[in-house]
Design a protein around this motif. Structure first.
Motif, mmCIF file in Angstrom:
data_model
loop_
_atom_site.group_PDB
_atom_site.id
_atom_site.type_symbol
_atom_site.label_atom_id
_atom_site.label_comp_id
_atom_site.label_asym_id
_atom_site.label_seq_id
_atom_site.Cartn_x
_atom_site.Cartn_y
_atom_site.Cartn_z
ATOM 1 N N PRO A 19 0.801 -1.228 0.000
ATOM 2 C CA PRO A 19 0.000 0.000 0.000
ATOM 3 C C PRO A 19 0.833 1.278 0.000
ATOM 4 N N LYS A 34 -7.512 -0.587 -5.450
ATOM 5 C CA LYS A 34 -7.258 -1.628 -4.453
ATOM 6 C C LYS A 34 -8.260 -2.759 -4.660
ATOM 7 N N ASN A 61 -3.831 5.227 2.096
ATOM 8 C CA ASN A 61 -4.673 4.945 0.926
ATOM 9 C C ASN A 61 -5.379 6.174 0.375
ATOM 10 N N LYS A 64 -7.020 6.552 -3.543
ATOM 11 C CA LYS A 64 -7.150 5.268 -4.238
ATOM 12 C C LYS A 64 -8.627 4.889 -4.376
ATOM 13 N N SER A 66 -11.448 1.490 -4.378
ATOM 14 C CA SER A 66 -11.589 0.169 -3.768
ATOM 15 C C SER A 66 -12.580 -0.692 -4.541
ATOM 16 N N SER A 359 -9.871 8.574 1.314
ATOM 17 C CA SER A 359 -9.533 7.153 1.375
ATOM 18 C C SER A 359 -10.816 6.410 1.062
#
Length: 370
Positions: A19, A34, A61, A64, A66, A359
């Motif tokens: 990460p 991710k 994070n 990013k 997810s 995040s």
């Protein structure tokens, strides 16, 4: 436009090494997705909390996306194919062989996606006697000889303050090698498999001891190296109020200034004659005054002597704040904010303004496809 703004990174890693590597890439402009378990990766459960999110997760994070996916479920690979077809970089941090068993090993993906740069981060590497052995940062430092450089047999063992193996052995070599692989792909059009072993870098940090041992025929024992305790010019000394002064006065001009400032007796200034005697006397002198005294006396003299800063002092330090080290902020899903993990990324490669970034919540970008 940032240097990596046209790149897509699929990050299957968890916790710290992978990460942080993908955070470097994201801060340089890459789109990082991710790929997490449906319940989210392990770092989401580490204390303390920042609103609805784990603060350590938020710090690593920023910016990013997810995608929540059970990699063992039927159809998981097919769901990933649109992203794999566009991905430039894949980062994974499982034990060797796990990705292959999931159908996502480099050999499987290379045929379909020959331009893919596939980065595997592990403790001991993809091959070798310890390849499948469990470990954490302290184990990799121990096996690689780094911890032994500063430990005296029978002495008190200080807890290492830095996760050297995770960050300097995992994250940073991953970023370095990914950038080299991108340069190679520019020339050849082909991707590659990067085998990043955190333990490998520990020998890099033991470079001085390795050179000494090969030149002299005897590797230095713990505490015998110039930079690991043998020289009174390079040590931590306890102050009178129980704090510490970091002395790095290796060069003669700095050493002379330091000795004069603290009033060290002339015979002891010739530290090569009896380093322990010199170090012992310096320890007595430094213990005679509080840290504030030595800070006021020594730091203005520019002689490589610095009172150790606590972390709360460091985040308010005028130099560090002037450098913008804590300017990047991350916002967790419920809206609370904190400073993102500071990265040593050159300002020329950052976004022009230190934008606030989120995040991701678990699976927040499930429906966005490639």
């Amino acid at each position: 436009m940032q240097p990596l703004s046209d790149l897509l990174v699929l990050d299957f890693s968890t916790l710290l090494p992978g990460p942080m590597a993908s955070l470097f890439l994201a801060e340089a402009g890459a789109r990082v997705v991710k790929v997490e378990r449906p319940e989210g990766e392990d770092m989401r459960r580490y204390p303390p909390r920042l609103g609805d999110e784990a603060a350590p997760f938020a710090a690593l994070n920023r910016g990013k996306e997810s995608l929540a996916l059970d990699l063992k479920a039927a159809g998981a690979i097919e769901r990933l194919r649109p992203l794999l077809a566009r991905a430039d970089i894949l980062i994974e941090q499982f034990r060797p062989g796990v990705m292959a068993r999931l159908g996502l090993g480099y050999a499987e993906l290379k045929e379909a996606y020959p331009r893919l740069i596939y980065c595997s981060i592990s403790g001991y590497g993809q091959a070798g006697p310890r390849a499948n052995e469990a470990g954490h940062d302290i184990n990799y430092q121990a096996i690689g000889g780094l911890l032994g450089q500063s430990l005296r047999r029978g002495g008190v063992a200080p807890q290492p303050p830095a996760l050297v193996a995770d960050i300097a052995g995992g994250s940073m070599p991953a970023v370095l090698n990914i950038l080299l692989a991108l340069r190679e792909r520019d020339r050849t059009g082909k991707g590659c498999h990067l085998d990043i072993a955190m333990t490998d870098a520990m020998a890099c940090f033991a470079w001085y001891g390795l050179a000494t041992g090969q030149a002299s025929g005897r590797y230095p024992a713990g505490g015998e190296g110039v930079l690991t305790g043998a020289s009174p010019r390079y040590r931590l000394y306890a102050t009178g109020d129980g704090w510490f002064l970091a002395v790095g006065a290796l060069e003669e001009k700095f050493w002379a200034t330091f000795c004069t400032a603290i009033g060290l007796e002339e015979p002891l200034r010739h530290d090569a004659c009896d380093p322990d005697a010199t170090g012992g006397r310096i320890a007595q002198i430094i213990a005679g005054q509080p840290a504030a005294h030595w800070r006021a006396l020594l730091e203005p003299l520019d002689c490589c002597c610095t009172v150790v800063r606590s972390l709360d002092e460091a985040v308010a330090d005028p130099h560090l704040t002037a450098r913008g080290l804590f300017d990047r902020q991350v916002e967790e899903p419920s809206g609370r904010r904190m400073v993102s993990t500071p990265l040593p990324l050159a300002p020329v490669f950052r976004d022009a303004a230190p934008a606030l970034r989120r995040s991701p919540a678990v699976g927040e970008h499930d429906g966005e496809g490639g």
